[in-house]
Write a protein that holds these residues in place. Structure first.
Motif, PDB file in Angstrom:
ATOM      1  N   ARG A  10      -3.969   1.311 -15.204  1.00 30.95           N
ATOM      2  CA  ARG A  10      -5.259   1.225 -15.874  1.00 30.95           C
ATOM      3  C   ARG A  10      -5.339   2.298 -16.935  1.00 30.95           C
ATOM      4  N   ASN A  11      -6.165   2.110 -17.926  1.00 29.85           N
ATOM      5  CA  ASN A  11      -6.425   3.159 -18.885  1.00 29.85           C
ATOM      6  C   ASN A  11      -7.452   4.089 -18.261  1.00 29.85           C
ATOM      7  N   GLY A  12      -7.322   5.376 -18.509  1.00 28.43           N
ATOM      8  CA  GLY A  12      -8.301   6.296 -17.949  1.00 28.43           C
ATOM      9  C   GLY A  12      -7.953   7.704 -18.355  1.00 28.43           C
ATOM     10  N   ARG A  55       0.297  11.073 -13.283  1.00 28.64           N
ATOM     11  CA  ARG A  55       0.476   9.660 -13.612  1.00 28.64           C
ATOM     12  C   ARG A  55       1.945   9.348 -13.888  1.00 28.64           C
ATOM     13  N   ASP A  56       2.594  10.231 -14.647  1.00 34.82           N
ATOM     14  CA  ASP A  56       4.003  10.001 -14.973  1.00 34.82           C
ATOM     15  C   ASP A  56       4.875  10.020 -13.718  1.00 34.82           C
ATOM     16  N   LEU A  57       4.603  10.951 -12.820  1.00 37.21           N
ATOM     17  CA  LEU A  57       5.392  11.032 -11.597  1.00 37.21           C
ATOM     18  C   LEU A  57       5.171   9.827 -10.692  1.00 37.21           C
ATOM     19  N   LEU A  58       3.946   9.336 -10.641  1.00 37.68           N
ATOM     20  CA  LEU A  58       3.667   8.136  -9.854  1.00 37.68           C
ATOM     21  C   LEU A  58       4.425   6.936 -10.418  1.00 37.68           C
ATOM     22  N   ALA A  95      -6.300   7.478  -8.906  1.00 37.33           N
ATOM     23  CA  ALA A  95      -7.302   6.419  -9.006  1.00 37.33           C
ATOM     24  C   ALA A  95      -7.088   5.562 -10.249  1.00 37.33           C
ATOM     25  N   ASP A  96      -6.588   6.186 -11.326  1.00 34.13           N
ATOM     26  CA  ASP A  96      -6.385   5.454 -12.572  1.00 34.13           C
ATOM     27  C   ASP A  96      -5.020   4.774 -12.645  1.00 34.13           C
ATOM     28  N   THR A  97      -4.186   4.962 -11.646  1.00 32.06           N
ATOM     29  CA  THR A  97      -2.840   4.406 -11.686  1.00 32.06           C
ATOM     30  C   THR A  97      -2.754   3.041 -11.023  1.00 32.06           C
ATOM     31  N   SER A  98      -3.269   2.930  -9.811  1.00 34.01           N
ATOM     32  CA  SER A  98      -3.148   1.660  -9.105  1.00 34.01           C
ATOM     33  C   SER A  98      -4.134   1.605  -7.954  1.00 34.01           C
ATOM     34  N   PRO A  99      -4.726   0.438  -7.704  1.00 33.86           N
ATOM     35  CA  PRO A  99      -5.620   0.313  -6.547  1.00 33.86           C
ATOM     36  C   PRO A  99      -4.859   0.326  -5.226  1.00 33.86           C
ATOM     37  N   TRP A 100      -3.517   0.274  -5.297  1.00 38.35           N
ATOM     38  CA  TRP A 100      -2.717   0.221  -4.069  1.00 38.35           C
ATOM     39  C   TRP A 100      -2.217   1.588  -3.640  1.00 38.35           C
ATOM     40  N   HIS A 122       0.839  -1.198   0.000  1.00 36.10           N
ATOM     41  CA  HIS A 122       0.000   0.000   0.000  1.00 36.10           C
ATOM     42  C   HIS A 122       0.874   1.248   0.000  1.00 36.10           C
ATOM     43  N   ARG A 123       0.511   2.226  -0.822  1.00 40.96           N
ATOM     44  CA  ARG A 123       1.237   3.493  -0.905  1.00 40.96           C
ATOM     45  C   ARG A 123       0.263   4.635  -0.608  1.00 40.96           C
ATOM     46  N   ARG A 124       0.793   5.709  -0.054  1.00 35.82           N
ATOM     47  CA  ARG A 124      -0.037   6.894   0.193  1.00 35.82           C
ATOM     48  C   ARG A 124       0.673   8.121  -0.366  1.00 35.82           C
ATOM     49  N   VAL A 125      -0.061   8.888  -1.164  1.00 37.10           N
ATOM     50  CA  VAL A 125       0.476  10.079  -1.811  1.00 37.10           C
ATOM     51  C   VAL A 125      -0.329  11.291  -1.352  1.00 37.10           C
TER      52      VAL A 125
END
Length: 389
Positions: free
Chosen positions: A384-386, A370-373, A34-39, A6-9
């Protein structure tokens, strides 16, 4: 089966001034998370540093928004939002006597005043507030805060006994100062002056010299305002029994409004620090994996304590990395070495049109997030695509 940890940003941008408010930037960043990872969990923390958006940040932190009636920099009526929490209050100067979309003239710069700020403070004092923060960024005024003081009961007159007209230019005729009718509530009130500049009120780098041009002043008007502030400063400091406040770093904020607050016993604090405390930033950032911040323009002034730099330094003290998304990066190589960011993405290098297009800015912030994540969290789970909502 590999389980992604689990990660928190923490999403902590300041506004892109004139383009997108901080809360909308956070929305775009949250969509990207939300569109990057469920974690990955997003913790929203829209910032303010004492400029416009300060009340909105307080409201997001649980304060209430109330409306006070006042007058703007040129005397027109205005209904301004003020944040309240019990006996505490935040007055956003930009919402009362700010530039807004106005294109001021030299005549406007000479007569613009802070009377409306004093009206708002007086209303709060009458309503029982005894802990008031003035968020000082974004003013259209260079009147040394005398408008605010006059709304709170100060009497200023020329050598013939006539009351001075509004604005900074008239202060060169100030001859008599009477503090006897000041609002009695001031004596029991804690006054905090939240600003993000270290400019003194007078001097070669005073408030008129540094900021009056962006408020409509030309060279002649800047010289006139500078002389007027220098003339009135010792008179008022003597009347309030306060010495040397005009030379204090930060006293020149909001055209000298901070100096007026010092005369009333106020305390200057970094606007970014005030709002980091107010928003509970320590609890939000402690234990996070990454902070994403940003602002419209990253430049040398940013390094003097503006919100994105302040939050990055705050996070570094807690052992958390910070990356930044900015509209434009104007730092030179040496300045960039001093910036406390692990990474900076400048949107105008992707599409220069973002400065004029809020929706394009929001889309670019989404993609940059998204790129930074991907770069700094390296999620094992596939993206995920979004698209931004």
């Amino acid at each position: 089966m590999q389980v992604e940890p689990h990660r928190r940003v923490v999403l902590a941008p300041d506004k892109f001034k004139g383009t997108v408010p901080a809360a909308r930037l956070v929305e775009a960043m949250e969509s990207a998370v939300a569109d990057t990872s469920p974690w990955v969990t997003a913790a929203p923390l829209p910032l303010a540093d004492g400029g416009d958006g300060s009340v909105a940040s307080a409201v997001l932190a649980g304060w209430s928004s109330v409306v006070v009636r006042a007058t703007d920099a040129l005397g027109a009526p205005v209904h301004a939002p003020v944040a309240r929490l019990d006996r505490r209050a935040i007055v956003e100067v930009a919402a009362i006597c700010g530039l807004g979309a106005r294109r001021p003239t030299p005549a406007d710069a000479r007569k613009a005043g802070t009377f409306g700020v004093g009206e708002a403070v007086a209303a709060l004092l009458d309503d029982g507030a005894d802990d008031i923060t003035l968020a000082l960024g974004g003013s259209a005024t260079t009147d040394a805060g005398t408008g605010m003081l006059r709304a709170l009961g100060l009497d200023l007159r020329d050598g013939t006994g006539r009351a001075l007209p509004p604005g900074g230019a008239a202060l060169d005729r100030c001859a008599r100062v009477d503090t006897s009718a000041l609002h009695p509530g001031l004596a029991r009130t804690r006054l905090t002056l939240a600003c993000d500049v270290d400019t003194p009120m007078v001097g070669a780098d005073g408030s008129a010299e540094m900021f009056a041009r962006q408020k409509g002043a030309d060279d002649r008007t800047i010289a006139q305002l500078s002389a007027a502030l220098s003339h009135c400063a010792p008179l008022l400091e003597d009347a309030f029994c306060v010495r040397g406040a005009r030379a204090r770093p930060g006293a020149g904020a909001a055209g000298g409004l901070a100096w007026a607050g010092l005369l009333l016993g106020g305390r200057i604090r970094s606007g970014a620090e005030v709002f980091l405390d107010l928003l509970g930033a320590r609890d939000q950032i402690r234990g996070a994996d990454l902070v994403i911040t940003g602002e419209g323009r990253l430049d040398e002034q940013s390094l003097r304590g503006k919100a994105p730099v302040a939050v990055a330094e705050f996070a570094a003290a807690l052992g958390v990395r910070t990356v930044a998304i900015v509209g434009s990066d104007r730092l030179g190589p040496q300045e960039r070495e001093r910036a406390p960011f692990t990474d900076v993405v400048s949107l105008d290098r992707i599409d220069p049109g973002c400065a004029r297009d809020p929706e394009l800015t929001r889309r670019l912030v989404y993609q940059a997030t998204r790129d930074l994540l991907q770069t700094h969290l390296r999620p094992a789970a596939p993206l995920r695509n979004g698209a931004a909502q």
